[in-house]
Design a protein around this motif. Structure first.
Motif, PDB file in Angstrom:
ATOM      1  N   GLY A 218     -23.347  -3.289  28.320  1.00 37.16           N
ATOM      2  CA  GLY A 218     -22.577  -4.222  27.507  1.00 37.16           C
ATOM      3  C   GLY A 218     -21.905  -3.465  26.383  1.00 37.16           C
ATOM      4  N   HIS A 219     -20.970  -4.100  25.704  1.00 38.63           N
ATOM      5  CA  HIS A 219     -20.300  -3.401  24.602  1.00 38.63           C
ATOM      6  C   HIS A 219     -21.169  -3.366  23.350  1.00 38.63           C
ATOM      7  N   HIS A 220     -21.744  -4.492  22.987  1.00 37.57           N
ATOM      8  CA  HIS A 220     -22.415  -4.598  21.703  1.00 37.57           C
ATOM      9  C   HIS A 220     -23.837  -4.048  21.730  1.00 37.57           C
ATOM     10  N   THR A 221     -24.245  -3.573  20.588  1.00 38.74           N
ATOM     11  CA  THR A 221     -25.598  -3.053  20.418  1.00 38.74           C
ATOM     12  C   THR A 221     -26.619  -4.189  20.481  1.00 38.74           C
ATOM     13  N   ILE A 222     -27.808  -3.856  20.943  1.00 40.51           N
ATOM     14  CA  ILE A 222     -28.963  -4.733  20.743  1.00 40.51           C
ATOM     15  C   ILE A 222     -29.853  -4.110  19.676  1.00 40.51           C
ATOM     16  N   LYS A 223     -30.214  -2.854  19.882  1.00 41.68           N
ATOM     17  CA  LYS A 223     -30.953  -2.088  18.874  1.00 41.68           C
ATOM     18  C   LYS A 223     -30.106  -0.891  18.473  1.00 41.68           C
ATOM     19  N   ASN A 245     -37.569  -8.881  32.847  1.00 41.74           N
ATOM     20  CA  ASN A 245     -37.161  -8.391  34.161  1.00 41.74           C
ATOM     21  C   ASN A 245     -37.214  -6.869  34.272  1.00 41.74           C
ATOM     22  N   HIS A 246     -37.919  -6.238  33.349  1.00 34.66           N
ATOM     23  CA  HIS A 246     -38.240  -4.803  33.437  1.00 34.66           C
ATOM     24  C   HIS A 246     -36.992  -3.931  33.582  1.00 34.66           C
ATOM     25  N   VAL A 247     -36.006  -4.201  32.735  1.00 31.44           N
ATOM     26  CA  VAL A 247     -34.804  -3.363  32.702  1.00 31.44           C
ATOM     27  C   VAL A 247     -35.170  -1.991  32.170  1.00 31.44           C
ATOM     28  N   ASP A 248     -34.605  -0.961  32.776  1.00 26.16           N
ATOM     29  CA  ASP A 248     -34.897   0.416  32.371  1.00 26.16           C
ATOM     30  C   ASP A 248     -34.012   0.878  31.228  1.00 26.16           C
ATOM     31  N   LEU A 249     -32.686   0.639  31.345  1.00 25.34           N
ATOM     32  CA  LEU A 249     -31.737   1.122  30.352  1.00 25.34           C
ATOM     33  C   LEU A 249     -30.818  -0.008  29.924  1.00 25.34           C
ATOM     34  N   ASP A 263     -37.758   2.008  23.020  1.00 25.10           N
ATOM     35  CA  ASP A 263     -38.480   0.834  22.528  1.00 25.10           C
ATOM     36  C   ASP A 263     -39.974   0.971  22.762  1.00 25.10           C
ATOM     37  N   THR A 264     -40.771   0.802  21.702  1.00 22.85           N
ATOM     38  CA  THR A 264     -42.229   0.911  21.824  1.00 22.85           C
ATOM     39  C   THR A 264     -42.869  -0.396  22.281  1.00 22.85           C
ATOM     40  N   GLU A 265     -42.085  -1.479  22.323  1.00 22.24           N
ATOM     41  CA  GLU A 265     -42.617  -2.776  22.737  1.00 22.24           C
ATOM     42  C   GLU A 265     -42.284  -3.103  24.193  1.00 22.24           C
ATOM     43  N   SER A 266     -41.532  -2.238  24.836  1.00 17.08           N
ATOM     44  CA  SER A 266     -41.184  -2.437  26.241  1.00 17.08           C
ATOM     45  C   SER A 266     -40.861  -1.075  26.836  1.00 17.08           C
ATOM     46  N   GLN A 267     -40.421  -1.070  28.095  1.00 16.07           N
ATOM     47  CA  GLN A 267     -40.041   0.177  28.750  1.00 16.07           C
ATOM     48  C   GLN A 267     -38.567   0.497  28.571  1.00 16.07           C
ATOM     49  N   ILE A 268     -37.832  -0.328  27.823  1.00 13.32           N
ATOM     50  CA  ILE A 268     -36.378  -0.207  27.758  1.00 13.32           C
ATOM     51  C   ILE A 268     -35.952   0.960  26.877  1.00 13.32           C
ATOM     52  N   GLN A 269     -34.998   1.732  27.396  1.00 16.14           N
ATOM     53  CA  GLN A 269     -34.326   2.766  26.614  1.00 16.14           C
ATOM     54  C   GLN A 269     -32.965   2.211  26.192  1.00 16.14           C
ATOM     55  N   PHE A 270     -32.706   2.176  24.882  1.00 17.68           N
ATOM     56  CA  PHE A 270     -31.431   1.687  24.354  1.00 17.68           C
ATOM     57  C   PHE A 270     -30.536   2.885  24.062  1.00 17.68           C
ATOM     58  N   LEU A 271     -29.409   2.963  24.784  1.00 17.41           N
ATOM     59  CA  LEU A 271     -28.545   4.136  24.752  1.00 17.41           C
ATOM     60  C   LEU A 271     -27.150   3.739  24.286  1.00 17.41           C
ATOM     61  N   THR A 272     -26.717   4.303  23.177  1.00 16.02           N
ATOM     62  CA  THR A 272     -25.380   4.033  22.651  1.00 16.02           C
ATOM     63  C   THR A 272     -24.466   5.213  22.949  1.00 16.02           C
ATOM     64  N   SER A 273     -23.367   4.929  23.640  1.00 18.76           N
ATOM     65  CA  SER A 273     -22.339   5.937  23.884  1.00 18.76           C
ATOM     66  C   SER A 273     -21.009   5.342  23.433  1.00 18.76           C
ATOM     67  N   GLY A 274     -20.768   5.432  22.127  1.00 19.72           N
ATOM     68  CA  GLY A 274     -19.560   4.865  21.538  1.00 19.72           C
ATOM     69  C   GLY A 274     -18.748   5.903  20.795  1.00 19.72           C
ATOM     70  N   LEU A 292     -36.560   6.296  17.333  1.00 24.79           N
ATOM     71  CA  LEU A 292     -35.230   6.888  17.238  1.00 24.79           C
ATOM     72  C   LEU A 292     -35.264   8.341  17.702  1.00 24.79           C
ATOM     73  N   LYS A 293     -34.883   8.547  18.942  1.00 19.39           N
ATOM     74  CA  LYS A 293     -34.922   9.883  19.548  1.00 19.39           C
ATOM     75  C   LYS A 293     -33.660  10.690  19.277  1.00 19.39           C
ATOM     76  N   LEU A 294     -32.532  10.002  19.078  1.00 20.74           N
ATOM     77  CA  LEU A 294     -31.271  10.666  18.765  1.00 20.74           C
ATOM     78  C   LEU A 294     -30.417   9.734  17.941  1.00 20.74           C
ATOM     79  N   TYR A 295     -29.835  10.257  16.883  1.00 22.65           N
ATOM     80  CA  TYR A 295     -28.726   9.583  16.198  1.00 22.65           C
ATOM     81  C   TYR A 295     -27.726  10.658  15.806  1.00 22.65           C
TER      82      TYR A 295
END
Length: 336
Positions: A218-223, A245-249, A263-274, A292-295
């Protein structure tokens, strides 16, 4: 690498037969495409792609330099396609299908041989300030066969399902406080019905998915620790569906940076490429250090390589230098 199969896409009753896919049954409100993989490794099918967002500035703000490095990395990885996370044309989208910005910001910029692959694009908030129908039009695909932009859709590539989501209509501010901007809401109004149908189709697609990997774009950030930060509407309406639904990314743009939140509360990796063009805002909000692994507040892009057992994610800066790597498997996540 050429792919011989074809797709039949029915969009607004129009027949499009110029892409390397084949048709499959759709779920409510979401177009579904199937991408045929042609590469294998020791674990079976192999998929490689690049992700770039917030780019369309006629080559300015280092867009051309990012494009150059994308071409080099794309050749090295032998990518299958490119994903655009939106804000494809600044400042106010396209004025129509004959807007020269399409060639000046897309066709004439991403000229490397390795980037002559399919581009899957979503709309960003800046795109909604122009003629949305132009970006969705098959006329642009005639001008440049790489281009494919739909509101929300699914791409199935054997072991992975990509669900592309139109996030701009979720954001209340664009309706209640547009700040002297005009948005093209054709096809969205009445908004409540649009979002209800979109959420229904989105959840149905994820629930029915049997893919090894589930990736939402999606375009907009969640985290995000960036300038725009958390999008509350997506946090409230989309995030619970991602978790259930166990989304990975979850892959997005909007913040003009490169970012990885694990995310430490789920398996989701939030990746921003903007970081496709204008960046360097110089602001960052506090975020949990363990997440926060990269900013990186600058220009660049991201690559992903997937097979049946692992995903390798790499972020690159405007010079092609590797900023961050992450390996994700169904058994173990590890920083590499």
């Amino acid at each position: 690498m050429a792919i011989s199969s074809q797709i039949t896409i029915f969009l607004c009753c129009a027949f499009i037969a110029s892409l390397s896919f084949c048709s499959v049954a759709s779920v409510p409100e979401l177009q579904r495409l199937k991408y045929q993989l042609s590469k294998v490794d020791d674990h079976g099918s192999l998929l490689s792609f690049l992700v770039v967002g917030d780019w369309g500035r006629r080559g300015l703000y280092n867009q051309s330099k990012v494009a150059l490095q994308m071409g080099l990395v794309g050749e090295k990885l032998d990518i299958d396609f490119v994903i655009s996370t939106g804000d494809n044309f600044y400042e106010d989208g396209l004025t129509g299908v004959d807007d020269p910005a399409f060639k000046e910001s897309f066709s004439n910029i991403y000229t490397a041989p390795s980037l002559q692959k399919q581009w899957f694009s979503v709309l960003g908030n800046h795109d909604y300030r122009g003629d949305v129908q132009a970006q969705l039009s098959p006329i642009l695909r005639k001008l440049d066969k790489r281009w494919l932009c739909l509101r929300s859709f699914i791409v199935t590539a054997e072991m992975v399902d990509f669900i592309f989501v139109d996030t701009t209509p979720f954001v209340n501010e664009y309706f209640t406080n547009p700040k002297n901007h005009t948005y093209d809401w054709r096809g969205v109004l009445p908004r409540e019905n649009y979002l209800q149908n979109l959420l229904k189709g989105f959840e149905s697609a994820l629930r029915q998915s049997q893919a090894k990997w589930k990736i939402v774009v999606g375009h907009h950030t969640i985290k995000s620790a960036g300038h725009h930060g958390i999008t509350k509407e997506l946090e409230e309406q989309l995030l619970p569906i991602l978790k259930d639904n166990h989304v990975d990314l979850y892959v997005n743009g909007h913040d003009h940076c490169l970012e990885h939140i694990s995310d430490t509360e789920s398996q989701i990796q939030f990746l921003t490429s903007g970081g496709g063009s204008k960046a360097w805002r110089g602001d960052i909000k506090w975020w949990k250090p363990e997440e926060l692994k990269l900013y990186y507040d600058g220009q660049g892009f991201m690559s992903v390589q997937l097979n049946e057992v692992e995903a390798n994610i790499v972020f690159y800066d405007v010079f092609g230098h590797v900023l961050h790597k992450w390996k994700l498997s169904k058994e173990l996540d590890s920083d590499v």
